[in-house]
Design an enzyme around this catalytic site. Structure first.
Site, PDB file in Angstrom:
ATOM      1  N   SER A 125     -67.819 -17.111  83.622  1.00 43.12           N
ATOM      2  CA  SER A 125     -68.905 -16.992  84.601  1.00 43.12           C
ATOM      3  C   SER A 125     -70.205 -16.502  83.947  1.00 43.12           C
ATOM      4  O   SER A 125     -71.292 -16.927  84.348  1.00 43.12           O
ATOM      5  CB  SER A 125     -68.495 -16.086  85.770  1.00 43.12           C
ATOM      6  OG  SER A 125     -68.432 -14.744  85.370  1.00 43.12           O
ATOM      7  N   ASN A 126     -70.111 -15.636  82.949  1.00 42.55           N
ATOM      8  CA  ASN A 126     -71.330 -15.229  82.241  1.00 42.55           C
ATOM      9  C   ASN A 126     -71.913 -16.379  81.433  1.00 42.55           C
ATOM     10  O   ASN A 126     -73.136 -16.494  81.303  1.00 42.55           O
ATOM     11  CB  ASN A 126     -71.056 -14.022  81.339  1.00 42.55           C
ATOM     12  CG  ASN A 126     -71.089 -12.721  82.116  1.00 42.55           C
ATOM     13  OD1 ASN A 126     -72.152 -12.272  82.528  1.00 42.55           O
ATOM     14  ND2 ASN A 126     -69.911 -12.149  82.371  1.00 42.55           N
ATOM     15  N   LEU A 159     -62.744  -8.171  67.642  1.00 34.66           N
ATOM     16  CA  LEU A 159     -63.900  -7.827  66.811  1.00 34.66           C
ATOM     17  C   LEU A 159     -64.359  -9.103  66.126  1.00 34.66           C
ATOM     18  O   LEU A 159     -63.538  -9.944  65.746  1.00 34.66           O
ATOM     19  CB  LEU A 159     -63.497  -6.806  65.744  1.00 34.66           C
ATOM     20  CG  LEU A 159     -63.314  -5.368  66.214  1.00 34.66           C
ATOM     21  CD1 LEU A 159     -62.877  -4.499  65.043  1.00 34.66           C
ATOM     22  CD2 LEU A 159     -64.583  -4.817  66.852  1.00 34.66           C
ATOM     23  N   ASN A 185     -73.312  -8.706  73.180  1.00 30.19           N
ATOM     24  CA  ASN A 185     -72.087  -8.650  73.992  1.00 30.19           C
ATOM     25  C   ASN A 185     -72.418  -8.016  75.327  1.00 30.19           C
ATOM     26  O   ASN A 185     -73.340  -7.214  75.430  1.00 30.19           O
ATOM     27  CB  ASN A 185     -71.019  -7.812  73.275  1.00 30.19           C
ATOM     28  CG  ASN A 185     -69.733  -7.740  74.081  1.00 30.19           C
ATOM     29  OD1 ASN A 185     -69.245  -8.754  74.601  1.00 30.19           O
ATOM     30  ND2 ASN A 185     -69.168  -6.550  74.231  1.00 30.19           N
ATOM     31  N   HIS A 238     -70.651  -5.735  78.453  1.00 27.59           N
ATOM     32  CA  HIS A 238     -69.502  -4.879  78.773  1.00 27.59           C
ATOM     33  C   HIS A 238     -69.645  -4.413  80.227  1.00 27.59           C
ATOM     34  O   HIS A 238     -70.749  -4.024  80.643  1.00 27.59           O
ATOM     35  CB  HIS A 238     -69.490  -3.676  77.815  1.00 27.59           C
ATOM     36  CG  HIS A 238     -68.314  -2.793  78.014  1.00 27.59           C
ATOM     37  ND1 HIS A 238     -67.057  -3.104  77.532  1.00 27.59           N
ATOM     38  CD2 HIS A 238     -68.190  -1.618  78.679  1.00 27.59           C
ATOM     39  CE1 HIS A 238     -66.218  -2.141  77.885  1.00 27.59           C
ATOM     40  NE2 HIS A 238     -66.873  -1.237  78.583  1.00 27.59           N
ATOM     41  N   ASP A 242     -67.695  -2.227  71.133  1.00 31.10           N
ATOM     42  CA  ASP A 242     -68.645  -1.715  72.141  1.00 31.10           C
ATOM     43  C   ASP A 242     -69.651  -0.710  71.593  1.00 31.10           C
ATOM     44  O   ASP A 242     -70.152   0.139  72.322  1.00 31.10           O
ATOM     45  CB  ASP A 242     -67.884  -1.099  73.335  1.00 31.10           C
ATOM     46  CG  ASP A 242     -67.011  -2.133  74.024  1.00 31.10           C
ATOM     47  OD1 ASP A 242     -67.420  -3.297  74.075  1.00 31.10           O
ATOM     48  OD2 ASP A 242     -65.916  -1.764  74.483  1.00 31.10           O
ATOM     49  N   GLU A 284     -73.843  -8.497  86.095  1.00 26.89           N
ATOM     50  CA  GLU A 284     -73.780  -9.047  84.732  1.00 26.89           C
ATOM     51  C   GLU A 284     -74.541 -10.366  84.641  1.00 26.89           C
ATOM     52  O   GLU A 284     -75.217 -10.644  83.655  1.00 26.89           O
ATOM     53  CB  GLU A 284     -72.321  -9.288  84.327  1.00 26.89           C
ATOM     54  CG  GLU A 284     -71.522  -8.012  84.141  1.00 26.89           C
ATOM     55  CD  GLU A 284     -70.097  -8.293  83.690  1.00 26.89           C
ATOM     56  OE1 GLU A 284     -69.869  -9.203  82.891  1.00 26.89           O
ATOM     57  OE2 GLU A 284     -69.191  -7.577  84.155  1.00 26.89           O
TER      58      GLU A 284
HETATM   59  C1  GRF Z   1     -67.017  -9.766  81.881  1.00 26.15           C
HETATM   60  O1  GRF Z   1     -66.640  -8.800  82.802  1.00 26.15           O
HETATM   61  C2  GRF Z   1     -67.685  -9.124  80.686  1.00 26.15           C
HETATM   62  O2  GRF Z   1     -68.326  -7.930  80.981  1.00 26.15           O
HETATM   63  C3  GRF Z   1     -66.535  -8.869  79.754  1.00 26.15           C
HETATM   64  O3  GRF Z   1     -65.640  -9.928  79.959  1.00 26.15           O
HETATM   65  C4  GRF Z   1     -65.825 -10.475  81.257  1.00 26.15           C
HETATM   66  C5  GRF Z   1     -66.044 -11.936  81.094  1.00 26.15           C
HETATM   67  O4  GRF Z   1     -66.109 -12.579  82.351  1.00 26.15           O
HETATM   68  N1  GRF Z   1     -66.974  -8.743  78.388  1.00 26.15           N
HETATM   69  P1  GRF Z   1     -66.487 -14.110  82.429  1.00 26.15           P
HETATM   70  O5  GRF Z   1     -65.465 -14.882  81.610  1.00 26.15           O
HETATM   71  O6  GRF Z   1     -67.848 -14.250  81.887  1.00 26.15           O
HETATM   72  O7  GRF Z   1     -66.419 -14.455  83.886  1.00 26.15           O
END
Ligand code: GRF
Length: 210
Positions: free
Chosen positions: A32-33, A102, A117, A119, A160, A189
Site C-alpha cells: 500500500s505504501n 537489513l 524507510n 516505520h 530503524d 504513512e
Molecule cells: C507499513 O506499516 C510500514 O510502516 C512497514 O511495513 C508496512 C508495509 O505496509 N515498514 P504496505 O506493504 O506498504 O501496505
C-alpha cells in the site's frame, strides 16, 4: 549521482526534473505504501518517478500490484542481482516499503543517503530488530503512550536507525486495538512517505545543485 531529466512535465512553467526511484517491498507486503508513492509521484507531488519495484520473492503480492500499475516489477535472489536491477534501471533513490531485512552494505555504499524507510511508530521508540507489524502497535498500547504515528528515516546498517526525515503523529485512543491503531497509522504513512521523499530530494538538490 545527479537527477536525470526523465520527464518533461511542467510545474509552473518550469520543467520538472524527476528523480528515478526504486521501491523495495517485502515478501508478504501488501504494497500500500508502494501504491501511495507511485500515485503521489504521478500527481506531481514529488519530483520523482517510480521506475522499478523489487522484492526478495517472486510471490510478493506487491509485485503483482506494481505490474497492474504498469511498473517494472522484479524479484531478486542475492545482493548482486539486486544491485544489477537498480543500476540497470538507473535508480537514484530506494524506498523500503515493508522490506524487513537489513539492506546489504554494498547497496548502502552505492546509494549513500539515498535509501529511505518507513516505520509505523515514532522512532527512536518502538523500533529495532523484530519490531514490525502488530508487535509495534501492541508495544505502543502496552506502554500507555497517548501518541503514536509513523517515521520516515534514512536507512543505515542498523534496524530503524538513521536520521529522521519526517514524522506524522496521531492520538492513541482509549478504545484502540493494535488493528485500529495500525489502520489509522497506515493512512498517515500514505501521506508521510511521499512528503518525506520530496523533502529528501529537495535537501539533496540544495546540497548538490549539480
Ligand atoms: C507499513 O506499516 C510500514 O510502516 C512497514 O511495513 C508496512 C508495509 O505496509 N515498514 P504496505 O506493504 O506498504 O501496505
Amino acid at each position: 549521482m545527479s537527477a536525470s531529466p526523465t520527464d518533461s512535465s511542467c510545474d509552473g512553467g518550469k520543467p520538472m526534473i524527476k528523480e528515478r526511484v526504486a521501491i523495495l517491498v517485502g515478501r508478504r507486503g501488501r504494497g500500500s505504501n508502494m501504491v501511495a508513492l507511485v500515485e503521489a509521484c504521478r500527481r506531481g507531488e514529488v519530483p520523482a518517478e517510480v521506475v522499478l519495484v523489487v522484492a526478495p520473492s517472486p510471490d510478493a503480492p506487491a509485485l503483482e500490484r506494481a505490474r497492474e500499475l504498469g511498473l517494472d516489477a522484479k524479484a531478486f535472489e542475492c545482493t548482486d542481482e539486486l544491485l544489477n536491477l537498480l543500476v540497470n534501471a538507473n535508480c537514484e533513490w530506494i524506498c523500503l516499503a515493508g522490506y524487513l531485512n537489513l539492506l546489504p552494505s554494498e547497496v548502502l555504499r552505492r546509494y549513500p543517503e539515498r535509501v529511505l524507510n518507513i516505520h509505523p511508530a515514532l522512532l527512536p521508540e518502538f523500533g529495532g530488530q523484530g519490531m514490525y507489524g502488530s508487535r509495534v502497535h501492541e508495544s505502543v498500547l502496552k506502554s500507555a503512550r497517548k501518541e503514536s504515528g509513523c517515521t520516515v528515516h534514512y536507512v543505515t546498517e542498523e534496524y530503524d536507525e538513521g536520521e529522521v526525515i519526517f514524522q506524522a503523529r496521531c492520538e492513541v485512543l482509549p478504545k484502540d486495538t493494535a488493528e485500529t491503531l495500525a489502520e489509522r497509522i497506515l493512512a498517515l504513512e500514505h501521506l508521510a512517505y511521499p512528503k518525506a521523499l520530496a523533502i529528501a530530494i529537495e535537501r539533496n538538490r540544495k546540497s548538490d545543485p549539480n
